[in-house]
Scaffold this active site. Structure first.
Site: not given
Length: 297
Positions: A21, A23, A83, A114-115, A152, A165, A168, A172, A219
């Site tokens: 897939s 993104e 998203h 989200g952030d 994560y 984590d 969590n 979900k 980066q």
């Protein structure tokens, strides 16, 4: 001593078929729109399981995300996933966005907390969904969406512990998510250890490794420090001295990501999610190495 060709790693066959897939992120300019669409058209013949389109911090790209997802659905054979984040939005606003997607034939949502914009500490909207698990449950009340969530392998930066984590992630999935897509990582052992921990925690849903082919190492180092993904020393050595040599960087990036994927495939991984950065060349080449070839229309 000579070795048979079949024993050499470079010739080792992928033991079972894999799926991929891809993104993308919504374009900000006409030139970026053209680059995105060229990437979409280049990758379409590979018949990916789905393609996803990201959503900016605080929902800043909401309309561009929507336009890109709808265009992919209308003009290609691809199955796009949108998203959707809960940060910065009241529940009613998020629900309206979800209903709009459903009405336009979009059946797959990547549900994320989200952030906050500009790197601010996370704060739930007072009338919103507090976390991704709440968003997943809310989406399922609206319609029978296919839902992907984030995982994560090296722990979310805001999580107090790895066990928290993982719990969590389970929340979900228990709320109705279909699968998890992992944050990128570079050491295959990191993902395989996480996969084992998830299985021990009773997580049976697929956890798909997120693969980021590195085209700009400096980066990626900066971004990885912020999101908690480790960058191995051997990787820094491979990209050393290539700041002004983009062609060689691309060759090295393809080699690193292909070896990463082959190591995972050798350990039974059958699905891969590529963060394309709206470029098709590396994702296409690595998919080819994995045995994913164009399908007839």
């Amino acid at each position: 001593m000579s070795l048979a060709t079949s024993e050499l790693p470079i010739a080792a066959a992928i033991r079972r078929p894999v799926s991929v897939s891809f993104e993308f992120f919504p374009p900000k300019t006409d030139k970026m729109q053209q680059s995105l669409w060229e990437a979409v058209q280049r990758l379409e013949p590979l018949a990916p399981q789905f393609v996803s389109v990201t959503y900016g911090a605080g929902g800043t790209t909401r309309e561009r995300t929507h336009e890109t997802v709808v265009r992919i659905a209308r003009e290609t054979r691809l199955k796009p996933a949108a998203h959707l984040t809960c940060v910065g939005h009241a529940k009613g606003e998020v629900d309206d966005i979800a209903r709009r997607y459903w009405d336009e034939g979009i059946r797959h949502i990547v549900a994320l907390r989200g952030d906050m914009p500009d790197g601010q500490p996370y704060a739930a909207h007072p009338q919103g969904y507090a976390y991704a698990a709440d968003l997943v449950a809310g989406l399922k009340r609206i319609a029978d969406f296919e839902i992907s969530v984030a995982a994560y392998p090296e722990m979310h930066p805001d999580a107090p512990s790895a066990d928290f984590d993982l719990d969590n992630l389970k929340r979900k999935l228990d709320a109705g998510a279909t699968r998890a897509i992992s944050q990128y990582f570079f050491d295959p052992a990191v993902f395989l250890r996480f996969q084992e921990r998830a299985a021990r925690a009773g997580i049976a849903a697929p956890v798909i490794p997120g693969i980021l082919p590195v085209t700009n190492f400096a980066q990626v180092q900066k971004f990885s420090a912020a999101c908690g993904a480790s960058v191995p020393a051997w990787m820094a050595h491979l990209f050393e001295g290539l700041d002004d040599d983009p062609e060689t960087r691309r060759l090295v990036a393809a080699t690193v990501a292909a070896e990463q994927c082959r190591a995972l495939a050798a350990n039974g991984v059958e699905q891969f999610h590529f963060y394309t950065l709206n470029r098709a060349d590396l994702a296409y080449a690595i998919s080819h190495i994995l045995g994913v070839r164009p399908k007839a229309a």
